[in-house]
Write a protein that holds these residues in place. Structure first.
Motif, PDB file in Angstrom:
ATOM      1  N   ARG A   7      -6.007  -4.556 -14.487  1.00 41.00           N
ATOM      2  CA  ARG A   7      -6.780  -3.937 -13.405  1.00 41.00           C
ATOM      3  C   ARG A   7      -6.053  -3.822 -12.073  1.00 41.00           C
ATOM      4  O   ARG A   7      -6.423  -2.978 -11.248  1.00 41.00           O
ATOM      5  N   TYR A   8      -5.025  -4.647 -11.837  1.00 38.53           N
ATOM      6  CA  TYR A   8      -4.413  -4.699 -10.513  1.00 38.53           C
ATOM      7  C   TYR A   8      -2.894  -4.552 -10.569  1.00 38.53           C
ATOM      8  O   TYR A   8      -2.184  -5.126  -9.749  1.00 38.53           O
ATOM      9  N   SER A   9      -2.406  -3.777 -11.517  1.00 38.61           N
ATOM     10  CA  SER A   9      -0.967  -3.558 -11.648  1.00 38.61           C
ATOM     11  C   SER A   9      -0.616  -2.124 -11.259  1.00 38.61           C
ATOM     12  O   SER A   9      -1.458  -1.219 -11.329  1.00 38.61           O
ATOM     13  N   LEU A  10       0.631  -1.918 -10.856  1.00 38.02           N
ATOM     14  CA  LEU A  10       1.094  -0.571 -10.519  1.00 38.02           C
ATOM     15  C   LEU A  10       0.902   0.393 -11.678  1.00 38.02           C
ATOM     16  O   LEU A  10       0.653   1.585 -11.465  1.00 38.02           O
ATOM     17  N   LEU A  54       6.199   7.595  -7.315  1.00 34.10           N
ATOM     18  CA  LEU A  54       5.869   8.884  -6.715  1.00 34.10           C
ATOM     19  C   LEU A  54       7.052   9.843  -6.802  1.00 34.10           C
ATOM     20  O   LEU A  54       6.878  11.039  -7.075  1.00 34.10           O
ATOM     21  N   ALA A  55       8.256   9.320  -6.590  1.00 40.57           N
ATOM     22  CA  ALA A  55       9.445  10.170  -6.703  1.00 40.57           C
ATOM     23  C   ALA A  55       9.576  10.736  -8.116  1.00 40.57           C
ATOM     24  O   ALA A  55       9.968  11.894  -8.302  1.00 40.57           O
ATOM     25  N   ALA A  94      -0.771   3.355  -9.737  1.00 48.29           N
ATOM     26  CA  ALA A  94       0.179   4.379  -9.283  1.00 48.29           C
ATOM     27  C   ALA A  94      -0.218   5.790  -9.721  1.00 48.29           C
ATOM     28  O   ALA A  94      -0.182   6.723  -8.899  1.00 48.29           O
ATOM     29  N   PRO A  95      -0.605   6.016 -10.985  1.00 54.57           N
ATOM     30  CA  PRO A  95      -1.030   7.377 -11.355  1.00 54.57           C
ATOM     31  C   PRO A  95      -2.252   7.849 -10.570  1.00 54.57           C
ATOM     32  O   PRO A  95      -2.359   9.039 -10.237  1.00 54.57           O
ATOM     33  N   ARG A  96      -3.165   6.943 -10.256  1.00 54.72           N
ATOM     34  CA  ARG A  96      -4.353   7.317  -9.487  1.00 54.72           C
ATOM     35  C   ARG A  96      -3.967   7.756  -8.079  1.00 54.72           C
ATOM     36  O   ARG A  96      -4.480   8.757  -7.562  1.00 54.72           O
ATOM     37  N   LEU A  97      -3.051   7.008  -7.463  1.00 53.77           N
ATOM     38  CA  LEU A  97      -2.632   7.355  -6.114  1.00 53.77           C
ATOM     39  C   LEU A  97      -1.875   8.682  -6.101  1.00 53.77           C
ATOM     40  O   LEU A  97      -2.099   9.534  -5.226  1.00 53.77           O
ATOM     41  N   ARG A 146       0.820  -1.210   0.000  1.00 55.18           N
ATOM     42  CA  ARG A 146       0.000   0.000   0.000  1.00 55.18           C
ATOM     43  C   ARG A 146       0.857   1.264   0.000  1.00 55.18           C
ATOM     44  O   ARG A 146       0.361   2.342  -0.336  1.00 55.18           O
ATOM     45  N   ILE A 147       2.147   1.134   0.399  1.00 54.13           N
ATOM     46  CA  ILE A 147       3.011   2.316   0.461  1.00 54.13           C
ATOM     47  C   ILE A 147       4.318   2.107  -0.305  1.00 54.13           C
ATOM     48  O   ILE A 147       4.571   2.752  -1.322  1.00 54.13           O
ATOM     49  N   SER A 148       5.167   1.213   0.188  1.00 54.02           N
ATOM     50  CA  SER A 148       6.565   1.167  -0.254  1.00 54.02           C
ATOM     51  C   SER A 148       6.742   0.946  -1.748  1.00 54.02           C
ATOM     52  O   SER A 148       7.620   1.559  -2.374  1.00 54.02           O
ATOM     53  N   GLN A 149       5.937   0.077  -2.340  1.00 56.24           N
ATOM     54  CA  GLN A 149       6.154  -0.210  -3.758  1.00 56.24           C
ATOM     55  C   GLN A 149       5.839   0.994  -4.654  1.00 56.24           C
ATOM     56  O   GLN A 149       6.255   1.033  -5.814  1.00 56.24           O
ATOM     57  N   TYR A 150       5.121   1.982  -4.117  1.00 58.44           N
ATOM     58  CA  TYR A 150       4.785   3.167  -4.909  1.00 58.44           C
ATOM     59  C   TYR A 150       5.880   4.234  -4.893  1.00 58.44           C
ATOM     60  O   TYR A 150       5.827   5.185  -5.680  1.00 58.44           O
ATOM     61  N   LEU A 151       6.839   4.112  -3.998  1.00 56.98           N
ATOM     62  CA  LEU A 151       7.789   5.205  -3.793  1.00 56.98           C
ATOM     63  C   LEU A 151       8.570   5.587  -5.050  1.00 56.98           C
ATOM     64  O   LEU A 151       8.732   6.782  -5.331  1.00 56.98           O
TER      65      LEU A 151
END
Length: 362
Positions: free
Chosen positions: A340-343, A27-28, A347-350, A19-24
């Motif tokens: 439907r369930y990939s980064l 996001l960076a 990721a863009p939505r988050l 929910r957090i780390s894989q997005y870093l």
């Protein structure tokens, strides 16, 4: 844009990791600099789900609480707080209320029905300390609420209209099928269950089904994450210690995945993540016909759903004996996750949610 991410659990816990780390990294790349602060250390995370040790747990917890309170001195460095589940697992909402009083926007994320009374077997003695009303209070003063499925979303909208469902996703460049999967071992197909001490009882409830199927077909049941020795009468069991660095490899050593759950509200709050991980790795899955599993899996098209012991037995047997069906589910399941369930999708939505929460604040 600087974001402080608070999680009760470290990266070893799937929630923090997915929910957090894989997005870093993504996001960076969008100019969002995230600092993650977990409440539990890695060592305490391993200790907390072991039975007993209450004095040791209490002393360590107090030290971790003192450390957590130090984040209040850092809040001026950030534009936003991204809160996963809670800042501190039990007790009053000291951290959350302090953040709100500072006027710092909070994006609140949760992926379980944490508003229901549910405590691990190892910690039932302190279940009275769990306040199931805390999520509602956090939701009420959050700028935006992110949840893992619509069941959780319906609860959150009772207290805040700004709610978005972002399913738990995987990086499909990491969670990918291995080559040569159909070269089955001499001992027969591997039926895999991967979970945790808090979910192992779901597999135990399948003992009769697995024994019945094993009486007619040869297979090995691979179990990882149970937290205790595993023995099912009449079933060949291989126990594998879960390790973060071998996570993807572990899914890829299974030929069929099973994802049992009970049909209750706690299960409806789950996000189908083990099914998602199996399917991303091209592993055909049989999952409980509960909650979001019904959205992820189209029964007979990209996997199987099962509700009764008879359905579980029949559908596991079909996959054990039909290589073409396994291949069909392998391709269709992988395609479902990619779409439907990939980064790439989530990721863009988050990123947009985090950016808009700050924009509204300023």
């Amino acid at each position: 844009m600087k974001v402080l991410a608070l999680s009760p659990i470290p990266e070893e816990g799937a929630g923090c990791r997915f929910r957090i780390s894989q997005y870093l990294p993504y996001l960076a790349s969008q100019g969002i600099d995230v600092t993650v602060r977990s409440f539990y250390t890695r060592d305490f995370f391993r200790l907390v789900y072991r039975r007993g040790h209450f004095l040791r747990k209490s002393l360590v917890f107090l030290g971790l609480l003192a450390r957590r309170l130090t984040v209040l001195r850092e809040l001026d460095q950030y534009d936003l707080v991204w809160l996963y589940r809670e800042a501190v697992p039990i007790g009053p909402l000291v951290i959350e209320r302090a953040i709100a009083r500072r006027g710092l926007p909070i994006v609140y994320d949760f992926d379980d029905a944490i508003f229901l009374p549910n405590v691990s077997e190892a910690n039932k003695a302190i279940s009275f300390l769990k306040d199931t009303g805390r999520p509602a209070r956090i939701i009420a003063f959050a700028r935006h609420v992110v949840v893992g499925n619509e069941f959780l979303g319906a609860y959150a909208r009772k207290y805040n209209p700004t709610v978005t469902v972002v399913p738990t996703a995987v990086d499909t460049t990491r969670f990918a099928p291995r080559a040569g999967r159909e070269r089955l071992p001499e001992t027969g197909p591997v039926v895999g269950w991967i979970g945790s001490p808090t979910t192992y009882h779901y597999l135990e409830d399948m003992a009769g089904v697995l024994k019945e199927v094993a009486g007619r077909h040869r297979f090995t049941l691979k179990v990882s994450g149970a937290g205790k020795p595993v023995h099912f009468d009449g079933v060949s069991v291989e126990e594998v210690t879960w390790a973060l660095e071998r996570e993807v490899e572990l899914f890829n050593t299974c030929d069929i995945g099973v994802y049992p759950l009970e049909d209750d509200d706690w299960a409806r709050g789950k996000c189908g993540f083990k099914a998602i991980q199996f399917m991303a790795c091209g592993v055909p899955v049989v999952a409980a016909a509960v909650g979001v599993n019904r959205e992820i899996i189209r029964d007979g098209e990209n996997g199987f759903l099962a509700s009764t012991p008879r359905e579980w037995a029949e559908k596991i047997e079909r996959l054990l004996t039909d290589a073409s069906l396994r291949e069909k589910f392998r391709a269709a399941g992988r395609r479902t996750i990619e779409e439907r369930y990939s980064l790439r999708v989530t990721a863009p939505r988050l990123a947009k949610i985090l950016q808009e929460a700050v924009a509204v604040h300023t």
